[in-house]
Design an enzyme around this catalytic site. Structure first.
Site, PDB file in Angstrom:
ATOM      1  N   ARG A 200      -5.432  -3.920   2.242  1.00  0.00           N
ATOM      2  CA  ARG A 200      -4.144  -3.333   2.617  1.00  0.00           C
ATOM      3  C   ARG A 200      -3.189  -4.399   3.161  1.00  0.00           C
ATOM      4  NH1 ARG A 200      -3.536   2.492   2.300  1.00  0.00           N
ATOM      5  NH2 ARG A 200      -5.472   3.171   1.306  1.00  0.00           N
TER       6      ARG A 200
ATOM      7  N   SER B 139      -2.651  -1.450  -7.986  1.00  0.00           N
ATOM      8  CA  SER B 139      -2.378  -2.560  -7.066  1.00  0.00           C
ATOM      9  C   SER B 139      -3.651  -3.006  -6.361  1.00  0.00           C
ATOM     10  CB  SER B 139      -1.324  -2.145  -6.038  1.00  0.00           C
ATOM     11  OG  SER B 139      -0.087  -1.875  -6.650  1.00  0.00           O
TER      12      SER B 139
ATOM     13  N   HIS C 268      -1.915  -6.350   0.235  1.00  0.00           N
ATOM     14  CA  HIS C 268      -0.958  -5.525  -0.488  1.00  0.00           C
ATOM     15  C   HIS C 268       0.405  -5.541   0.203  1.00  0.00           C
ATOM     16  CE1 HIS C 268       0.835  -1.487  -1.509  1.00  0.00           C
ATOM     17  NE2 HIS C 268       0.574  -1.938  -2.713  1.00  0.00           N
TER      18      HIS C 268
END
Length: 209
Positions: free
Chosen positions: A39, A16, A42
């Site tokens: 992050r 990812s 994501h």
């Protein structure tokens, strides 16, 4: 036929993040900002979020230093406070959400404001040097900014200001960016939310990311 899919959790995370780094425009971020931005992207599942993420005033390092000193994290919603990964916190930091404090409904009436804004009033004893995480309510961010207009109001170390929505979200984040010199991280426009805010806090808390 059974579905075939990746079952290794760490491998899913690695791939990812690799996809994000291939597809997102990350060059403008400083080295300490880039993993935080990854992050946040994501958490949103949106590569284009990169263009809306902005850091000011060495926000990542200021937040990390505050957390290492034991500063509390002041959260506007339980979705934020409950999402923070405790094992990543460097000093067993307190996470405080005052939204459901019994005093809040009365304060909201007195202030003629939302409960989210009234809850921020209860942050005053904890605000000095704290890390603020606002991921839900624009009124919480606006009220914090109004509080900070007073010279005697304690000032947090850093503000993660990512409220989401269609009424006031973009404007509250623009006000944070334009009207204060606080170290901060924002997601411009309507985007943001608790998951994105939690992702930022978790990444800032963990120097290994």
């Amino acid at each position: 036929m059974p579905h075939v899919y990746e079952t290794d959790g760490p491998a899913i995370y690695r791939e990812s993040f690799a996809i994000i780094r291939r597809e997102a425009e990350l060059d403008r971020f400083a080295p300490e900002e880039e993993p935080v931005a990854v992050r946040m992207i994501h958490a949103a599942g949106l590569v284009d979020l990169a263009s809306s993420i902005h850091f000011r005033g060495d926000a990542v390092n200021r937040a990390r230093e505050a957390l290492e000193r034991g500063a509390p994290i002041l959260c506007d919603a339980r979705m934020v406070s409950e999402g923070i990964t405790r094992k990543r916190l460097p000093a067993d930091n307190a996470t405080l959400c005052t939204l459901h404090d019994e005093r809040v409904p009365g304060l909201a009436r007195d202030l003629d404001n939302t409960r989210s804004a009234a809850a921020v009033e209860l942050w005053r004893p904890y605000l000095d040097g704290a890390v603020v995480a606002i991921g839900n309510a624009p009124t919480a961010l606006f009220h914090l900014l109004n509080m900070l207009e007073a010279p005697d109001c304690p000032r947090p170390a850093a503000v993660i200001g990512c409220p989401v929505g269609f009424v006031g979200a973009a404007e509250s984040k623009q006000a944070l960016w334009a009207n204060t010199s606080l170290p901060c991280c924002i997601v411009r426009g309507r985007l943001g939310g608790s998951a994105v805010t939690v992702a930022a806090i978790n990444a800032m808390a963990d120097r290994s990311v």
